[in-house]
Design an enzyme around this catalytic site. Structure first.
Site, PDB file in Angstrom:
ATOM      1  N   ASP A 204       0.822  -1.203   0.000  1.00  0.00           N
ATOM      2  CA  ASP A 204       0.000   0.000   0.000  1.00  0.00           C
ATOM      3  C   ASP A 204       0.860   1.259   0.000  1.00  0.00           C
ATOM      4  OD1 ASP A 204      -2.369  -1.478   0.118  1.00  0.00           O
ATOM      5  OD2 ASP A 204      -2.321  -1.562   2.306  1.00  0.00           O
TER       6      ASP A 204
ATOM      7  N   TYR B 242       6.886 -10.155   6.642  1.00  0.00           N
ATOM      8  CA  TYR B 242       6.757  -8.712   6.836  1.00  0.00           C
ATOM      9  C   TYR B 242       7.322  -8.336   8.200  1.00  0.00           C
ATOM     10  CZ  TYR B 242       3.463  -8.144   2.920  1.00  0.00           C
ATOM     11  OH  TYR B 242       2.875  -8.109   1.682  1.00  0.00           O
TER      12      TYR B 242
END
Length: 249
Positions: free
Chosen positions: A53, A111
């Site tokens: 994003d 992540y």
């Protein structure tokens, strides 16, 4: 056509995300523009393994693309790296089979989310770590984060509006460590895939737990009820990094 797989990193601050946007700067578009120049103006399409994003960074994003000719991998890497913008780095390039697809080939992702709880706030870190100057009980968070490991329906940690129907995912590692100064916290999540804003929603919930505004058992309740309203707020994107993508042999 010859297919290449590339591992790239980028500073997500000035991008509206990885995926091509109609009126905003994206990582995909910048790399496609560079490849098109290298291909004498003929359009090259880039595919990404993950769609980060706006404001999210990557240390090990994977892409693939096709060229109408074969080129030495290091020469191609050097050309793509040096002609791409400064906030994109091309780490490696390798020749792959024509049927390889970076998104659909079986893989796992890792992540990291970096939290800065220093006071006063360091303005030099504002784009690269999420600041949280409030008290945190790290031990509570470390107990809670382990509840996320395993195979679960993560509907309660998904942002609304997602078109994905199957929200069952497997998290193989969920951990939290504190650096030696006590200022920076690193949340690590590894798994076979993550839903839209899932990691930021999990971090936001863990911060509520660490701040004693939710019980440790809230994780169990969210997974059981599959209700986004029971989870914490979405953490800011600036602390999130796509660290690594690993493909099965």
């Amino acid at each position: 056509m010859t297919r290449y797989k590339a591992t790239i990193s980028y500073d997500g601050y000035a991008f509206a995300g990885f995926q091509r946007q109609s009126h905003a700067r994206s990582v995909q578009e910048e790399i496609e523009k560079t490849l098109t120049r290298l291909n004498k103006g003929q359009t090259i399409t880039v595919h990404g393994a993950g769609r980060t994003d706006s404001g999210v960074h990557a240390l090990g994003q994977v892409i693939h693309f096709d060229l109408p000719y074969q080129m030495d991998e290091e020469k191609l890497r050097f050309a793509l790296d040096t002609q791409s913008p400064e906030d994109i780095d091309v780490i490696s390039i390798e020749l792959v089979a024509d049927d390889f697809h970076c998104r659909y080939a079986k893989h796992s992702k890792t992540y990291e989310f970096i939290l800065d709880r220093g006071r006063p706030k360091n303005p030099m870190r504002r784009h690269y770590a999420t600041h949280f100057p409030y008290p945190l009980d790290v031990e509570r968070m470390q107990i809670a984060i382990k509840k996320l490991e395993g195979t679960h329906d993560f509907t309660g940690f998904t942002a609304s509006g997602t078109s994905v129907e199957d929200k069952v995912r497997t998290i193989t590692e969920a951990s939290l460590i504190v650096d030696e100064t006590g200022q920076f916290l690193t949340f690590t999540f590894s798994g076979n895939g993550f839903l839209y804003k899932q990691i930021r929603n999990m971090v936001g919930t863990l911060l509520k737990i660490g701040n004693n505004r939710m019980p440790v058992e809230q994780i169990d309740l969210i997974l059981e009820k599959k209700d986004r309203q029971l989870a914490g707020p979405t953490a800011a994107p600036n602390g999130l990094y796509l660290k690594e993508i690993r493909y099965e042999e």
